[in-house]
Design a protein around this motif. Structure first.
Motif, mmCIF file in Angstrom:
data_model
loop_
_atom_site.group_PDB
_atom_site.id
_atom_site.type_symbol
_atom_site.label_atom_id
_atom_site.label_comp_id
_atom_site.label_asym_id
_atom_site.label_seq_id
_atom_site.Cartn_x
_atom_site.Cartn_y
_atom_site.Cartn_z
ATOM 1 N N ALA A 13 0.829 -1.207 0.000
ATOM 2 C CA ALA A 13 0.000 0.000 0.000
ATOM 3 C C ALA A 13 0.863 1.257 0.000
ATOM 4 C CB ALA A 13 -0.929 -0.006 1.207
ATOM 5 N N SER A 37 -6.425 -10.289 1.931
ATOM 6 C CA SER A 37 -6.380 -8.831 1.839
ATOM 7 C C SER A 37 -7.561 -8.152 2.521
ATOM 8 C CB SER A 37 -6.289 -8.396 0.377
ATOM 9 O OG SER A 37 -7.511 -8.611 -0.300
ATOM 10 N N ALA A 40 -7.261 -5.882 5.533
ATOM 11 C CA ALA A 40 -7.126 -4.425 5.409
ATOM 12 C C ALA A 40 -8.392 -3.731 5.917
ATOM 13 C CB ALA A 40 -6.837 -4.034 3.966
ATOM 14 N N TRP A 110 -5.714 -3.469 -0.099
ATOM 15 C CA TRP A 110 -4.597 -2.892 0.666
ATOM 16 C C TRP A 110 -4.443 -1.405 0.391
ATOM 17 C CZ3 TRP A 110 -3.317 -5.023 4.894
ATOM 18 C CH2 TRP A 110 -3.326 -6.411 5.038
ATOM 19 N N SER A 111 -4.757 -0.956 -0.825
ATOM 20 C CA SER A 111 -4.619 0.474 -1.124
ATOM 21 C C SER A 111 -5.603 1.318 -0.321
ATOM 22 C CB SER A 111 -4.765 0.738 -2.618
ATOM 23 O OG SER A 111 -6.096 0.552 -3.044
#
Length: 190
Positions: A13, A37, A40, A110-111
């Motif tokens: 990220a 993921s 997150a 994740w971003s």
């Protein structure tokens, strides 16, 4: 690749945040990586709740009460993450990128850490009493950055052209607006 690690997702990220596609190398391109993921979302949840509470402290508590408001927001939070995952799979199939979808979903999830971190940082001037115009200007810059980040991650993870990446971003925005509005209405705010 070995078992996915939270530290790898966070590191990916941070690379994405700087426009560095090599963050993808830290994420397994597998369904297990995509499933992992969603951790997150758990990391983002406290920031989400804090931001909602801050908004209510500025605008007033939801008319339906704090408990109903929190419940509606929590359900909306989960539906937004899951709804985008499912809808993006259909869009990836239409773009003939279904084989890359698990890697994309991991990168996308994740971003979101970067976006929530940015929102939390932007809350500080509000708490310190920044003028409304400054908060609004910073919010517009943050929105532009968040849209770029989503576009960048989509383009890199799916290997699609920019216009196709825009479709994924618009899908996320549409789902977010719909579910956010529904959550607000349930909480008695709309």
């Amino acid at each position: 690749m070995s078992t996915p690690r939270i530290a790898d997702g966070i590191a990916a990220a941070m690379l994405f945040a700087r426009g560095r596609a090599e963050g993808l190398l830290l994420l397994p391109p597998t369904e297990a990586g995509a499933l992992h993921s969603f951790r997150a979302a758990l990391i983002c949840l406290p920031a989400f709740l804090g931001l909602r509470l801050l908004a209510w402290s500025q605008q007033g508590a939801p008319r339906g009460g704090l408990v109903l408001g929190l419940l509606a927001e929590l359900v909306g939070f989960v539906l937004s993450w899951a709804g985008f995952a499912l809808a993006s799979r259909v869009l990836a199939e239409q773009a003939q990128r279904l084989g890359r979808w698990p890697h994309f979903l991991a990168a996308w999830n994740w971003s979101n850490l970067v976006q929530y971190l940015l929102l939390a940082v932007l809350a500080v001037p509000v708490l310190l009493g920044a003028p409304t115009w400054l908060s609004n200007a910073m919010g517009l810059v943050a929105l532009g950055y968040a849209l770029w980040l989503e576009w960048f991650v989509t383009r890199e993870a799916l290997g699609v052209v920019g216009a196709t990446a825009v479709m994924f971003v618009l899908l996320d925005v549409a789902i977010g607006l719909f579910i956010g509005g529904l959550s607000a209405r349930i909480a008695g705010g709309g």
